[in-house]
Write a protein that holds these residues in place. Structure first.
Motif, short mmCIF file in Angstrom:
data_model
loop_
_atom_site.label_atom_id
_atom_site.label_comp_id
_atom_site.label_asym_id
_atom_site.label_seq_id
_atom_site.Cartn_x
_atom_site.Cartn_y
_atom_site.Cartn_z
N VAL A 157 0.82 -1.03 -0.05
CA VAL A 157 -0.18 -0.04 0.07
C VAL A 157 0.85 1.13 -0.08
O VAL A 157 1.61 1.52 0.98
CB VAL A 157 -0.98 -0.02 1.32
CG1 VAL A 157 -1.78 1.21 1.15
CG2 VAL A 157 -1.84 -1.24 1.29
N LEU A 158 0.71 2.06 -1.14
CA LEU A 158 1.66 3.41 -1.16
C LEU A 158 0.70 4.62 -1.17
O LEU A 158 -0.54 4.46 -1.63
CB LEU A 158 2.36 3.27 -2.79
CG LEU A 158 3.29 2.17 -2.62
CD1 LEU A 158 3.72 2.31 -4.43
CD2 LEU A 158 4.56 2.32 -1.77
N ASP A 159 1.37 5.72 -0.60
CA ASP A 159 0.49 6.83 -0.67
C ASP A 159 0.81 7.23 -1.85
O ASP A 159 1.97 7.66 -2.34
CB ASP A 159 1.14 7.77 0.54
CG ASP A 159 0.34 9.05 0.67
OD1 ASP A 159 -0.37 9.30 -0.12
OD2 ASP A 159 0.71 9.68 1.66
N ALA A 160 -0.35 7.70 -2.53
CA ALA A 160 -0.27 8.28 -3.89
C ALA A 160 0.47 9.56 -4.10
O ALA A 160 0.83 10.19 -5.14
CB ALA A 160 -1.67 8.27 -4.57
N GLY A 161 0.33 10.32 -2.86
CA GLY A 161 0.99 11.49 -2.86
C GLY A 161 2.40 11.74 -2.89
O GLY A 161 3.12 12.51 -2.93
N ILE B 41 8.58 10.95 -4.71
CA ILE B 41 8.50 12.26 -5.19
C ILE B 41 8.35 13.47 -3.91
O ILE B 41 8.15 12.93 -2.84
CB ILE B 41 7.36 12.53 -6.22
CG1 ILE B 41 5.84 12.14 -5.42
CG2 ILE B 41 7.58 11.83 -7.38
CD1 ILE B 41 4.61 12.30 -6.26
N ASP B 42 8.54 14.70 -4.15
CA ASP B 42 8.57 15.59 -3.37
C ASP B 42 9.20 15.30 -1.95
O ASP B 42 8.85 15.38 -0.71
CB ASP B 42 6.96 15.73 -2.73
CG ASP B 42 6.11 16.39 -3.86
OD1 ASP B 42 6.63 16.90 -4.81
OD2 ASP B 42 4.69 16.14 -3.98
N THR C 202 4.01 -19.38 -4.77
CA THR C 202 4.94 -18.42 -5.33
C THR C 202 4.20 -17.09 -4.84
O THR C 202 3.02 -16.71 -4.87
CB THR C 202 4.98 -18.10 -6.96
OG1 THR C 202 5.51 -19.54 -7.42
CG2 THR C 202 6.07 -17.04 -7.21
N LEU C 203 5.26 -16.29 -3.88
CA LEU C 203 4.38 -15.02 -3.56
C LEU C 203 5.21 -13.74 -4.49
O LEU C 203 6.25 -13.81 -4.98
CB LEU C 203 5.15 -14.86 -1.93
CG LEU C 203 4.74 -15.53 -0.75
CD1 LEU C 203 4.89 -16.95 -0.95
CD2 LEU C 203 5.23 -15.02 0.34
N PHE C 204 4.09 -12.94 -4.52
CA PHE C 204 4.38 -11.72 -5.40
C PHE C 204 3.91 -10.36 -4.56
O PHE C 204 2.71 -10.19 -4.34
CB PHE C 204 3.70 -11.70 -6.65
CG PHE C 204 3.90 -12.84 -7.59
CD1 PHE C 204 5.14 -12.47 -8.45
CD2 PHE C 204 3.32 -13.87 -7.82
CE1 PHE C 204 5.62 -13.70 -9.33
CE2 PHE C 204 3.81 -14.98 -8.58
CZ PHE C 204 5.03 -14.55 -9.40
N PRO C 205 5.04 -9.49 -4.15
CA PRO C 205 4.55 -8.10 -3.84
C PRO C 205 4.24 -7.41 -4.83
O PRO C 205 4.51 -7.44 -6.11
CB PRO C 205 6.11 -7.59 -3.31
CG PRO C 205 6.86 -8.75 -2.85
CD PRO C 205 6.45 -9.68 -3.96
N VAL C 206 2.75 -6.79 -4.79
CA VAL C 206 2.05 -6.30 -5.88
C VAL C 206 1.67 -4.79 -5.57
O VAL C 206 1.33 -4.39 -4.43
CB VAL C 206 0.81 -7.09 -6.14
CG1 VAL C 206 -0.13 -7.31 -4.94
CG2 VAL C 206 0.08 -6.50 -7.23
N VAL C 207 1.94 -3.93 -6.30
CA VAL C 207 1.37 -2.62 -6.48
C VAL C 207 0.24 -2.10 -7.24
O VAL C 207 0.58 -2.38 -8.47
CB VAL C 207 2.75 -1.75 -6.54
CG1 VAL C 207 2.40 -0.21 -6.54
CG2 VAL C 207 3.60 -1.64 -5.27
N GLU C 208 -0.84 -1.73 -6.83
CA GLU C 208 -1.96 -1.08 -7.62
C GLU C 208 -1.95 0.44 -7.69
O GLU C 208 -2.18 0.92 -6.65
CB GLU C 208 -3.13 -1.85 -7.19
CG GLU C 208 -3.01 -3.30 -7.64
CD GLU C 208 -4.65 -4.07 -7.08
OE1 GLU C 208 -5.44 -3.37 -7.51
OE2 GLU C 208 -4.48 -4.89 -6.66
N MET C 209 -1.34 0.97 -8.76
CA MET C 209 -1.45 2.46 -9.05
C MET C 209 -1.70 2.86 -10.34
O MET C 209 -1.54 2.03 -11.38
CB MET C 209 0.05 3.09 -8.75
CG MET C 209 0.41 3.19 -7.04
SD MET C 209 2.00 3.87 -6.97
CE MET C 209 1.54 5.53 -7.36
N GLU C 210 -2.74 4.12 -10.44
CA GLU C 210 -3.22 4.47 -11.83
C GLU C 210 -3.43 3.33 -12.70
O GLU C 210 -3.23 3.29 -13.92
CB GLU C 210 -1.86 5.22 -12.31
CG GLU C 210 -1.35 6.32 -11.74
CD GLU C 210 -0.19 6.85 -12.20
OE1 GLU C 210 0.13 6.47 -13.19
OE2 GLU C 210 0.42 7.83 -11.38
#
Length: 466
Positions: free
Chosen positions: A216-220, A243-244, A317-325
């Motif tokens: 879980v990432l902060d989109a900002g 960023i920022d 099999t384990l996969f770290p996953v990021v969902e953005m945009e």
């Protein structure tokens, strides 16, 4: 008796021929006397008729002809042929079948047809016009029937199909509980399982499943950069940039500890999780609780667990996953020095689109995909083709071929083979969801040539793949 000796005397006058005939007569008598004992009733009858015919021929040959009768010679010949006919027309009793005869071939070499005769289906000649018995030839299966039969052989045992998800979910729960207690500062989302067994697609084997670890990432604080704008020039890979930093310095995000050069490193995250899986988790205790043995794969670049149960053997099999945009990115960096790349996955979109198309026209796309996946699994040269490229070929073909009913399965199967060969010839398979992505980019030229050769040979005879 006097007539016999008189006839014998006349034969002796013909250059000693009578003595030879007398010897033959003695032999015939002995044969006839013992024929019944040796040959049986039917054999003795045949031998008697043959002996009688031969005796008549000899008698006519040695007896004086009537010189006053011009037709005597012709009559003698006609009678001789009639006697020989006795031998040919004598019925032969069928031979008793022996056990060893059952292994002999039933078909004899074909005999040439005689003019005026026709051959019946069993290979025996019969006169023209005679009623012939039609034999029922062996039924040859069509490609459609072979495909359906092959699909039925790919069925997963019901006990495995139910046990594997249950076992994987239990392991998923145990792993998430451990990470929450061991690394509470890392905001992982709720772990979930993925794969054909859980997503409603027809699976080939219940021996592999994916465990997704949402990051879980902060989109900002994070943004995506396409792989086209990086040194790899690959649109299927992305970079996640911090960023920022002037307003939100390092430490503001719990994931900053995995930054390499202002980018979230998939390699560093995988290495950290790998150490936790191998050294920190008490897998024997968890396996004893679940009734199985769990072993992390130490030497693999992937995060992988091997599970052995009394009834199944499973690889997770384990996969770290990021969902953005609207992107689904997996921590699967390519081989090489680049370690900050994330792979875009289209699996969720593939499953959704195939199901949507099949639901709209009652199509057999999923069935066709199942068969092709089975072919790739059974053919060593096609192992690296994988399910995803085949799915994209089917989706491309669905835009031009509208008839996907099960009755047209054979036609669509052959079309998919033709499309695959065409794409392999070019070395380019554009993604259905992003034409800039070449799904063959991870294959070598030798692998592409080998797969193309195998599929090209199968185009004229698809049955060889089944």
């Amino acid at each position: 008796m006097a007539a016999f000796w008189q006839q014998r005397g006349r034969r002796q006058e013909n250059g000693g021929l009578g003595s030879v005939i007398d010897g033959l007569g003695s032999v015939f008598d002995v044969l006839l006397a013992n024929a019944r004992l040796v040959l049986g009733v039917s054999g003795a009858a045949v031998l008697a008729i043959a002996t009688l015919a031969v005796k008549r021929l000899i008698d006519r040959a040695t007896s004086p002809r009537d010189e006053g009768d011009p037709k005597a010679e012709q009559k003698s010949l006609e009678e001789s042929w009639q006697d020989l006919a006795l031998i040919k027309t004598t019925p032969k009793h069928p031979k008793k079948q022996r056990r060893e005869d059952l292994s002999e071939p039933l078909l004899s070499p074909a005999q040439p047809l005689v003019a005026g005769e026709a051959r019946d289906p069993r290979g025996c000649s019969a006169p023209l016009g005679a009623p012939q018995v039609k034999s029922s030839p062996l039924r040859c299966l069509t490609l459609q029937e072979k495909l359906l039969s092959y699909s039925s052989q790919l069925a997963v045992p019901e006990i495995q199909a139910s046990l594997v998800p249950q076992l994987a979910r239990s392991i998923c729960t145990q792993l998430q509980n451990f990470l929450r207690s061991k690394c509470p500062e890392l905001p992982f989302g709720r772990f979930f399982l993925s794969g054909a067994l859980l997503d409603g697609l027809e699976v080939l084997a219940a021996d592999h499943i994916h465990l997704m670890l949402p990051v879980v990432l902060d989109a900002g604080l994070w943004s995506l950069i396409s792989g086209e704008d990086t040194v790899v020039r690959n649109p299927q890979h992305w970079m996640i940039k911090r960023i920022d930093l002037g307003y939100f310095p390092r430490g503001c995000s719990p994931w900053d500890r995995f930054i390499v050069g202002r980018y979230l490193s998939s390699s560093v995250l995988n290495e950290t999780l790998h150490k936790l899986l191998v050294a920190s988790i008490n897998w024997p205790a968890i396996g004893g609780l679940l009734g199985c043995a769990i072993h992390p794969v130490v030497a693999s670049r992937e995060l992988k667990l091997e599970v052995k149960h009394d009834q199944v053997e499973l690889s997770i099999t384990l996969f770290p996953v990021v969902e953005m945009e609207d992107k689904v990115l997996l921590a699967v960096p390519p081989e090489g020095p680049v370690e900050n790349l994330w792979l875009e996955s289209f699996y969720r979109a593939e499953v959704s689109r195939v199901k949507e198309l099949d639901a709209g026209d009652s199509g057999a796309r999923q069935l066709c995909l199942r068969i092709l996946n089975g072919v790739c699994r059974s053919q060593p040269s096609l192992h690296k083709l994988g399910s995803s490229p085949v799915t994209h070929v089917i989706l491309h073909l669905s835009d031009t071929a509208s008839d996907w009913a099960e009755e047209s399965l054979a036609d669509r199967f052959q079309q998919v083979l033709e499309e695959l060969v065409a794409y392999l010839e070019k070395g380019v398979l554009p993604s259905y969801f992003n034409p800039k992505i070449n799904l063959f980019s991870g294959l070598s030229e030798e692998e592409i040539d080998e797969m193309g050769f195998v599929l090209y040979r199968a185009m004229s005879e698809p049955e060889v793949l089944l």
